[in-house]
Design an enzyme around this catalytic site. Structure first.
Site, PDB file in Angstrom:
ATOM      1  N   GLY A 164       0.791  -1.225   0.000  1.00  0.00           N
ATOM      2  CA  GLY A 164       0.000   0.000   0.000  1.00  0.00           C
ATOM      3  C   GLY A 164       0.825   1.278   0.000  1.00  0.00           C
ATOM      4  O   GLY A 164       0.271   2.355   0.120  1.00  0.00           O
ATOM      5  N   GLU A 200      14.657  -2.028  -3.930  1.00  0.00           N
ATOM      6  CA  GLU A 200      14.461  -2.499  -5.306  1.00  0.00           C
ATOM      7  C   GLU A 200      14.862  -1.415  -6.285  1.00  0.00           C
ATOM      8  O   GLU A 200      14.794  -0.226  -5.944  1.00  0.00           O
ATOM      9  CB  GLU A 200      12.971  -2.824  -5.552  1.00  0.00           C
ATOM     10  CG  GLU A 200      12.494  -4.045  -4.820  1.00  0.00           C
ATOM     11  CD  GLU A 200      11.032  -4.359  -5.082  1.00  0.00           C
ATOM     12  OE1 GLU A 200      10.313  -3.517  -5.651  1.00  0.00           O
ATOM     13  OE2 GLU A 200      10.622  -5.461  -4.707  1.00  0.00           O
ATOM     14  N   TYR A 202      13.947   1.126  -8.891  1.00  0.00           N
ATOM     15  CA  TYR A 202      12.683   1.835  -9.068  1.00  0.00           C
ATOM     16  C   TYR A 202      12.262   1.782 -10.530  1.00  0.00           C
ATOM     17  O   TYR A 202      12.996   2.222 -11.418  1.00  0.00           O
ATOM     18  CB  TYR A 202      12.829   3.291  -8.613  1.00  0.00           C
ATOM     19  CG  TYR A 202      11.601   4.133  -8.853  1.00  0.00           C
ATOM     20  CD1 TYR A 202      10.409   3.863  -8.185  1.00  0.00           C
ATOM     21  CD2 TYR A 202      11.617   5.202  -9.747  1.00  0.00           C
ATOM     22  CE1 TYR A 202       9.272   4.632  -8.402  1.00  0.00           C
ATOM     23  CE2 TYR A 202      10.484   5.976  -9.973  1.00  0.00           C
ATOM     24  CZ  TYR A 202       9.319   5.679  -9.296  1.00  0.00           C
ATOM     25  OH  TYR A 202       8.198   6.435  -9.512  1.00  0.00           O
ATOM     26  N   HIS A 208       0.284  -1.948 -13.264  1.00  0.00           N
ATOM     27  CA  HIS A 208       0.025  -2.888 -12.170  1.00  0.00           C
ATOM     28  C   HIS A 208      -0.871  -3.999 -12.721  1.00  0.00           C
ATOM     29  O   HIS A 208      -2.033  -3.769 -13.029  1.00  0.00           O
ATOM     30  CB  HIS A 208      -0.669  -2.154 -11.012  1.00  0.00           C
ATOM     31  CG  HIS A 208      -1.113  -3.048  -9.902  1.00  0.00           C
ATOM     32  ND1 HIS A 208      -1.123  -2.645  -8.598  1.00  0.00           N
ATOM     33  CD2 HIS A 208      -1.555  -4.323  -9.885  1.00  0.00           C
ATOM     34  CE1 HIS A 208      -1.549  -3.642  -7.838  1.00  0.00           C
ATOM     35  NE2 HIS A 208      -1.838  -4.661  -8.604  1.00  0.00           N
ATOM     36  N   HIS A 235      -2.440   5.127  -4.131  1.00  0.00           N
ATOM     37  CA  HIS A 235      -2.514   3.698  -3.809  1.00  0.00           C
ATOM     38  C   HIS A 235      -3.939   3.185  -3.622  1.00  0.00           C
ATOM     39  O   HIS A 235      -4.145   2.094  -3.118  1.00  0.00           O
ATOM     40  CB  HIS A 235      -1.636   3.371  -2.597  1.00  0.00           C
ATOM     41  CG  HIS A 235      -0.208   3.788  -2.802  1.00  0.00           C
ATOM     42  ND1 HIS A 235       0.629   3.154  -3.692  1.00  0.00           N
ATOM     43  CD2 HIS A 235       0.516   4.801  -2.266  1.00  0.00           C
ATOM     44  CE1 HIS A 235       1.808   3.763  -3.683  1.00  0.00           C
ATOM     45  NE2 HIS A 235       1.765   4.754  -2.837  1.00  0.00           N
ATOM     46  N   GLU A 275       0.613  -9.871  -7.331  1.00  0.00           N
ATOM     47  CA  GLU A 275       0.738  -8.556  -7.962  1.00  0.00           C
ATOM     48  C   GLU A 275       2.085  -8.452  -8.661  1.00  0.00           C
ATOM     49  O   GLU A 275       3.116  -8.791  -8.073  1.00  0.00           O
ATOM     50  CB  GLU A 275       0.692  -7.448  -6.908  1.00  0.00           C
ATOM     51  CG  GLU A 275      -0.603  -7.330  -6.165  1.00  0.00           C
ATOM     52  CD  GLU A 275      -0.621  -6.086  -5.258  1.00  0.00           C
ATOM     53  OE1 GLU A 275      -1.674  -5.855  -4.660  1.00  0.00           O
ATOM     54  OE2 GLU A 275       0.396  -5.373  -5.156  1.00  0.00           O
ATOM     55  N   ASN A 289      -1.438 -10.999  -2.271  1.00  0.00           N
ATOM     56  CA  ASN A 289      -2.545 -10.745  -1.341  1.00  0.00           C
ATOM     57  C   ASN A 289      -3.250 -12.057  -1.069  1.00  0.00           C
ATOM     58  O   ASN A 289      -3.662 -12.758  -1.997  1.00  0.00           O
ATOM     59  CB  ASN A 289      -3.519  -9.731  -1.935  1.00  0.00           C
ATOM     60  CG  ASN A 289      -2.829  -8.413  -2.217  1.00  0.00           C
ATOM     61  OD1 ASN A 289      -2.035  -7.942  -1.400  1.00  0.00           O
ATOM     62  ND2 ASN A 289      -3.084  -7.835  -3.369  1.00  0.00           N
ATOM     63  N   ARG A 291      -6.143 -12.778   0.209  1.00  0.00           N
ATOM     64  CA  ARG A 291      -7.572 -12.586   0.466  1.00  0.00           C
ATOM     65  C   ARG A 291      -8.310 -12.446  -0.861  1.00  0.00           C
ATOM     66  O   ARG A 291      -7.686 -12.317  -1.918  1.00  0.00           O
ATOM     67  CB  ARG A 291      -7.768 -11.285   1.257  1.00  0.00           C
ATOM     68  CG  ARG A 291      -7.216 -10.083   0.493  1.00  0.00           C
ATOM     69  CD  ARG A 291      -7.700  -8.747   0.989  1.00  0.00           C
ATOM     70  NE  ARG A 291      -7.397  -7.704   0.024  1.00  0.00           N
ATOM     71  CZ  ARG A 291      -6.223  -7.120  -0.139  1.00  0.00           C
ATOM     72  NH1 ARG A 291      -5.220  -7.462   0.627  1.00  0.00           N
ATOM     73  NH2 ARG A 291      -6.059  -6.199  -1.062  1.00  0.00           N
TER      74      ARG A 291
HETATM   75  C1  MV4 Z   1       7.238  -0.268  -6.971  1.00  0.00           C
HETATM   76  C2  MV4 Z   1       7.118   0.791  -7.898  1.00  0.00           C
HETATM   77  C3  MV4 Z   1       8.188   1.012  -8.757  1.00  0.00           C
HETATM   78  N1  MV4 Z   1       9.299   0.248  -8.676  1.00  0.00           N
HETATM   79  N2  MV4 Z   1       8.355  -1.015  -6.958  1.00  0.00           N
HETATM   80  C4  MV4 Z   1       3.345   0.763  -4.454  1.00  0.00           C
HETATM   81  C5  MV4 Z   1       2.727   0.005  -3.336  1.00  0.00           C
HETATM   82  C6  MV4 Z   1       3.306  -1.348  -3.343  1.00  0.00           C
HETATM   83  N3  MV4 Z   1       2.215  -2.290  -3.464  1.00  0.00           N
HETATM   84  C7  MV4 Z   1       4.267  -1.413  -4.482  1.00  0.00           C
HETATM   85  N4  MV4 Z   1       4.267  -0.119  -5.097  1.00  0.00           N
HETATM   86  C8  MV4 Z   1       5.146   0.197  -6.063  1.00  0.00           C
HETATM   87  N5  MV4 Z   1       6.270  -0.558  -6.106  1.00  0.00           N
HETATM   88  C9  MV4 Z   1       9.363  -0.747  -7.789  1.00  0.00           C
HETATM   89  N6  MV4 Z   1      10.481  -1.486  -7.709  1.00  0.00           N
HETATM   90  C10 MV4 Z   1       5.947   1.540  -7.906  1.00  0.00           C
HETATM   91  C11 MV4 Z   1       4.954   1.237  -6.965  1.00  0.00           C
HETATM   92  C12 MV4 Z   1       3.759   2.030  -7.052  1.00  0.00           C
HETATM   93  C13 MV4 Z   1       2.545   1.443  -7.389  1.00  0.00           C
HETATM   94  C14 MV4 Z   1       2.415   0.095  -7.642  1.00  0.00           C
HETATM   95  C15 MV4 Z   1       1.216  -0.455  -7.988  1.00  0.00           C
HETATM   96  C16 MV4 Z   1       0.090   0.350  -8.102  1.00  0.00           C
HETATM   97  C17 MV4 Z   1       0.192   1.680  -7.859  1.00  0.00           C
HETATM   98  C18 MV4 Z   1       1.400   2.258  -7.498  1.00  0.00           C
HETATM   99  C19 MV4 Z   1       1.486   3.610  -7.266  1.00  0.00           C
HETATM  100  C20 MV4 Z   1       2.679   4.180  -6.915  1.00  0.00           C
HETATM  101  C21 MV4 Z   1       3.824   3.382  -6.805  1.00  0.00           C
END
Ligand code: MV4
Length: 446
Positions: A164, A200, A202, A208, A235, A275, A289, A291
């Site tokens: 989240g 990680e 970025y 997603h 999020h 995910e 997840n 659930r």
């Molecule tokens: C990331 C990313 C970019 N690079 N990991 C946000 C919450 C968590 N569930 C994982 N997230 C992210 N991980 C790497 N290595 C960008 C996000 C992210 C994101 C991921 C999924 C859905 C919406 C998002 C919104 C902002 C950042």
């Protein structure tokens, strides 16, 4: 089969679970706070037990009260729904220790996936692609700098107890990393009481993509395809669709089969979602997840399978009874999450519903516990309805969705319906060209 299921939740998801139970000939027990005495889930259930005051901590999160309600009503099983107790390993364990069935995975699987570092290591060992980064928790700043030098900037620091987005920090240089590292640890400690972090590379413009999975107690597992949940803000998912407009048939089959095989190797039972971030044609696992998810509905629309029914069935110990090739995919589905909130400021908008008309017609489904005159309480999640539309093609689905959004009336409070009407008119939504930042950029006028 269970005779009676206690539904430890509220709102549209409590209703969704009640409906599956009724169709299976299972009696339902609703639990509710004093603020939810007039809620639809309480009205429809066979029995209802008040478990505490409005505050969720004292009602929907009150383990002794929920277990007591299950005992006095003679329930066989407890369905945790979404949020609240649904990913609480201790609750799952206590439910079983008190002689009830927890409708969900084992406490051990919930625990493994709840710790994002353990989750990542577990699936990596089973052959899933993960985002390059630290192999485990990053304990010191020196270690953080060494990891970043190895993976390359930009890097993302994440909370092991997270998910989240809480406690997440991007760093584009060693200088930024020094500050971001301490900030991430501080935020993680404040949010989760645990300051363990990991790192990680970025990814700057991913989508997603998540895979819907189902396992039984006999080592069988299948996938129900992917959902694209990239349309989000802070999020919070806003619109989801299945299948993803970004995947080709080969990518879809590759990630679905890989995720299903991993689920089987994990010995995972129940519904679950893996995910992934998807960028430049590559998938990277980020979290699982354990659930049912809000957006399970779109998967149901394209497969014709009742996922809550399947979840309940496998919880009894029944084998899946079908294989991957028995699952067929038809057409396209989109879900709009309708919240009680202002469409531009996103401020919550609780209050009395004055005028309610849900859309209908072929391929239109509304999952909601609303009714005219209902008072949306200020204490809980602001999701009040899910508009789910199916069409033979993505275009038919979008045209139908536009029509359904025109019909939908929720009076008396502010809702995100106007935001949805705007999103589906956007050229880059219509052509499927969006990533996880698209909606925030759109709202910011970029
Ligand atoms: C990331 C990313 C970019 N690079 N990991 C946000 C919450 C968590 N569930 C994982 N997230 C992210 N991980 C790497 N290595 C960008 C996000 C992210 C994101 C991921 C999924 C859905 C919406 C998002 C919104 C902002 C950042």
């Amino acid at each position: 089969m269970f005779e009676k299921v206690l539904i430890a939740n509220r709102g549209e998801i409590a209703l969704r679970i009640h409906r599956a139970c009724r169709e299976m000939g299972i009696q339902t027990v609703a639990v509710h706070s004093t603020a939810d005495a007039d809620a639809m889930h309480v009205r429809l259930a066979d029995e209802a037990v008040c478990i505490g005051p409005a505050s969720a901590r004292e009602s929907y999160l009150n383990i002794p009260a929920i277990l007591t309600a299950a005992t006095i009503t003679g329930a066989d099983a407890i369905h945790p729904g979404i949020g609240f107790m649904s990913e609480n390993a201790q609750f799952a364990q206590m439910v079983e220790e008190h002689g009830f069935t927890f409708i969900g995975p084992t406490p051990e699987h919930i625990r493994i996936m709840g710790d994002k570092v353990t989750a990542k290591k577990t699936v990596l060992d089973l052959g899933l692609p993960v985002v390059p980064g630290s192999p485990g928790p990053v304990e010191t700043l020196e270690e953080a700098i060494a990891v970043a030098e190895h993976t390359g900037y930009p890097v993302l620091i994440k909370a092991a107890a997270g998910g989240g987005g809480k406690g997440m920090k991007v760093a584009w240089s060693a200088d930024q990393l020094r500050e971001a590292y301490q900030l991430a640890r501080g935020e993680s400690r404040a949010a989760f009481g645990n300051d363990q972090v990991y790192m990680e590379r970025y990814l700057s413009k991913p989508r997603h993509i998540e895979i819907q999975l189902l396992g039984d107690m006999h080592g069988n597992a299948v996938h129900f395809g992917e959902r694209d949940c990239s349309v989000q803000r802070r999020h919070q998912k806003v619109v989801e669709e299945a299948p993803s407009p970004a995947l080709n048939a080969e990518q879809r089959e590759f990630i679905g089969n890989l995720a299903a095989r991993t689920t089987s190797e994990l010995g995972y039972r129940g519904v679950g979602t893996m995910e992934f971030l998807f960028e430049d044609g590559e998938f990277f696992f980020i979290e699982m997840n354990t659930r049912l998810q809000v957006e399970h509905t779109i998967t149901e629309m394209i497969t014709g399978i009742d996922l809550v029914r399947e979840q309940i069935r496998v919880a009894t110990g029944a084998p899946l009874g079908y294989g991957q090739s028995d699952i067929r995919f038809h057409g396209h589905a989109i879900e709009c999450r309708v919240n009680a909130e202002h469409p531009e400021t996103f401020l919550p908008s609780p209050g009395k519903i004055d005028g309610y008309h849900a859309p209908g017609g072929l391929g239109v489904r509304v999952d909601s516990a609303l009714y005219d005159g209902y008072r949306v309480p200020p204490y809980y999640d602001s999701l009040i309805a899910k508009l789910v539309v199916h069409g033979t093609t993505r275009n038919e689905c979008m045209m139908r969705l536009r029509r359904a959004l025109e019909e939908f009336v929720i009076g008396g409070i502010d809702t995100s319906l106007p935001l949805h009407r705007r999103i589906i008119a956007e050229p880059n939504f219509i052509n499927g060209n969006y990533d996880i930042h698209w909606l925030e950029h759109l709202m910011a006028g970029k």
